[in-house]
Scaffold this motif. Sequence first.
Motif, PDB file in Angstrom:
ATOM      1  N   UNK A 324     -26.674 -31.002   2.432  1.00 12.20           N
ATOM      2  CA  UNK A 324     -25.856 -30.403   1.377  1.00 12.20           C
ATOM      3  C   UNK A 324     -26.244 -30.922  -0.004  1.00 12.20           C
ATOM      4  N   UNK A 325     -26.608 -32.198  -0.071  1.00  9.34           N
ATOM      5  CA  UNK A 325     -27.062 -32.747  -1.360  1.00  9.34           C
ATOM      6  C   UNK A 325     -28.319 -32.018  -1.820  1.00  9.34           C
ATOM      7  N   UNK A 326     -29.239 -31.814  -0.908  1.00  9.03           N
ATOM      8  CA  UNK A 326     -30.499 -31.141  -1.248  1.00  9.03           C
ATOM      9  C   UNK A 326     -30.267 -29.672  -1.603  1.00  9.03           C
ATOM     10  N   UNK A 327     -29.546 -28.962  -0.734  1.00  3.21           N
ATOM     11  CA  UNK A 327     -29.342 -27.537  -0.971  1.00  3.21           C
ATOM     12  C   UNK A 327     -28.500 -27.287  -2.221  1.00  3.21           C
ATOM     13  N   UNK A 328     -27.509 -28.149  -2.492  1.00  6.02           N
ATOM     14  CA  UNK A 328     -26.695 -27.989  -3.684  1.00  6.02           C
ATOM     15  C   UNK A 328     -27.514 -28.101  -4.957  1.00  6.02           C
ATOM     16  N   UNK A 331     -29.915 -25.055  -5.196  1.00 11.24           N
ATOM     17  CA  UNK A 331     -29.187 -23.829  -5.533  1.00 11.24           C
ATOM     18  C   UNK A 331     -28.932 -23.732  -7.032  1.00 11.24           C
ATOM     19  N   UNK A 332     -28.474 -24.842  -7.620  1.00 12.38           N
ATOM     20  CA  UNK A 332     -28.206 -24.839  -9.062  1.00 12.38           C
ATOM     21  C   UNK A 332     -29.471 -24.525  -9.860  1.00 12.38           C
ATOM     22  N   UNK A 333     -30.593 -25.071  -9.431  1.00 15.65           N
ATOM     23  CA  UNK A 333     -31.847 -24.850 -10.157  1.00 15.65           C
ATOM     24  C   UNK A 333     -32.286 -23.400 -10.031  1.00 15.65           C
ATOM     25  N   UNK A 334     -32.195 -22.846  -8.841  1.00 17.87           N
ATOM     26  CA  UNK A 334     -32.616 -21.449  -8.633  1.00 17.87           C
ATOM     27  C   UNK A 334     -31.744 -20.500  -9.458  1.00 17.87           C
ATOM     28  N   UNK A 365     -40.749 -17.309 -14.204  1.00 11.94           N
ATOM     29  CA  UNK A 365     -39.514 -18.024 -13.891  1.00 11.94           C
ATOM     30  C   UNK A 365     -39.562 -18.627 -12.506  1.00 11.94           C
ATOM     31  N   UNK A 366     -40.164 -17.925 -11.573  1.00 11.54           N
ATOM     32  CA  UNK A 366     -40.282 -18.454 -10.219  1.00 11.54           C
ATOM     33  C   UNK A 366     -41.119 -19.735 -10.206  1.00 11.54           C
ATOM     34  N   UNK A 367     -42.219 -19.743 -10.949  1.00 11.87           N
ATOM     35  CA  UNK A 367     -43.078 -20.934 -10.991  1.00 11.87           C
ATOM     36  C   UNK A 367     -42.363 -22.093 -11.675  1.00 11.87           C
ATOM     37  N   UNK A 372     -39.302 -27.265 -11.347  1.00 11.89           N
ATOM     38  CA  UNK A 372     -38.038 -27.979 -11.550  1.00 11.89           C
ATOM     39  C   UNK A 372     -37.475 -28.492 -10.229  1.00 11.89           C
ATOM     40  N   UNK A 373     -37.658 -27.725  -9.165  1.00 15.02           N
ATOM     41  CA  UNK A 373     -37.165 -28.148  -7.850  1.00 15.02           C
ATOM     42  C   UNK A 373     -37.911 -29.394  -7.369  1.00 15.02           C
TER      43      UNK A 373
END
Length: 480
Positions: A324-328, A331-334, A365-367, A372-373
């Motif tokens: 959840x820490x990773x996915x959270x 998710x915010x970055x995406x 934006x995808x790159x 950022x991820x």
Amino acid sequence: MSNHSTDSPDLWSHIVRGAVTDLRAQASASGEAMPPSALEDLQRIFSLASTLEEQLAALHSHHDLMNTISAMRGYAEMLQEDIGAQQPALNDSLTRLLKATANAAASATNGADAQRPPVMAAEPGFILAVDDLAENRELVARYLSRSGHLVVTAASGAEALRALAESDVDVVLLDLMMPDMDGREVLRRIKANPDWRATPVIVISGSQDMDGIIACIEAGADDYLFKPFNPVLLQARIKAGIERKRWHDREEQYRQQLERNEKFIRATFGRYLSDEIVTDILERPEGLELGGDLREVTIMMSDIRGFTSLSEHLGPAEVVAMLNRYLGTMTDIIMAHSGTIDEFIGDAILAVFGAPQRRDDDADRAVRCALAMQAAMQGINTDNAAAGLPALTTGIALNTGAVIAGNIGSERRSKYGFVGHPMNVTSRIEDHCRGGEILISDSTAVKLSGRYTLSDRRELEARGLDQTVVVHRIEEYRDG
């Protein structure tokens, strides 16, 4: 033969004076039998009669005369209603005074009908009566209170605005001719305030200037009544005003409820769908229809390297906390880069840039999102270390191509998804990503308009694909 016409102020002044004299005589004869409140009303009538004489002698304005006549009639009606049955002789005198003042008002208004039928009932409301003359405020309050209304009064424009700020008023009865702040300025401020502008305003004035009446209506007044006002007509206007206010209040409640419901829907479905998909569903009737169209998109697949083996050595609570820490964070970055998260597949993330809303910089934006991820992994691993959890590394693949995007499934269950060969190609590229790497296909590289550092060109022989796939590793974004 008299030289006066029936419209002559001298004549109707004489008639009113005679009626007042007759009333004074009858009151003197029966004064001991009257309650104190009735005696007070009689004294007000006599005082107003003196005021009317002075105004006529000094040639006061039509507005002032109408105020005085209106007040005399009002107190006479109140008195007749309170003690008429117990004092027949006094009742006859009051009737003569009412007829005299009615004729006076009709003459002053060029023969307008001044009859006073019984007051009609209206839905009780909260009424604000604004007038600088105390007797006018008192009469309006007494008239309307007898019909069940709650009435507050204000002697000035400033006092009226304070009352509006402190109370939820249903209707404002507004006099125009007031010192300091006149009724027109009060009206302007009411209609300029978003919290008050829906409150009906009925202007009550002795002025019959047509330009002034039109100006008030154009400024937002809901109605305009002349002094002396007809109680039945006033009650009808108040009833209509209260109904309008009630409808507005209900509509405002419905609007607020709809806003709360939409916020709840967005917050709830936003956990499962991207903001753009939720907006598409809520704002377009066809947003829920099954079907799709061909879109060029940039697809992102991200996966934690070796997550299965890592999770085998952790308890369920630790696995969920780490995931959840990773996915959270991801998710915010995406979402910050306007990407659409299609789904989470265990520890993997599938996202798309370019649907449901297409932008010219989808590939860029995808790159930048992928960079950022990867940069965020350091913070995630710092938190993992503090919690006694292992460090994570991810591989991210990007590919650009035409897919079918739309609502896929059945009438009972569907999702906004993507179908097409480029989806499979992206998955095969992601299989070749090492921890910390971002691999992009040639089809994505040619769409980039920003300046990036590319390295490690490879030709991948991917299973299930008829031809090799050329990929590049993204190192950094060079701003400027």
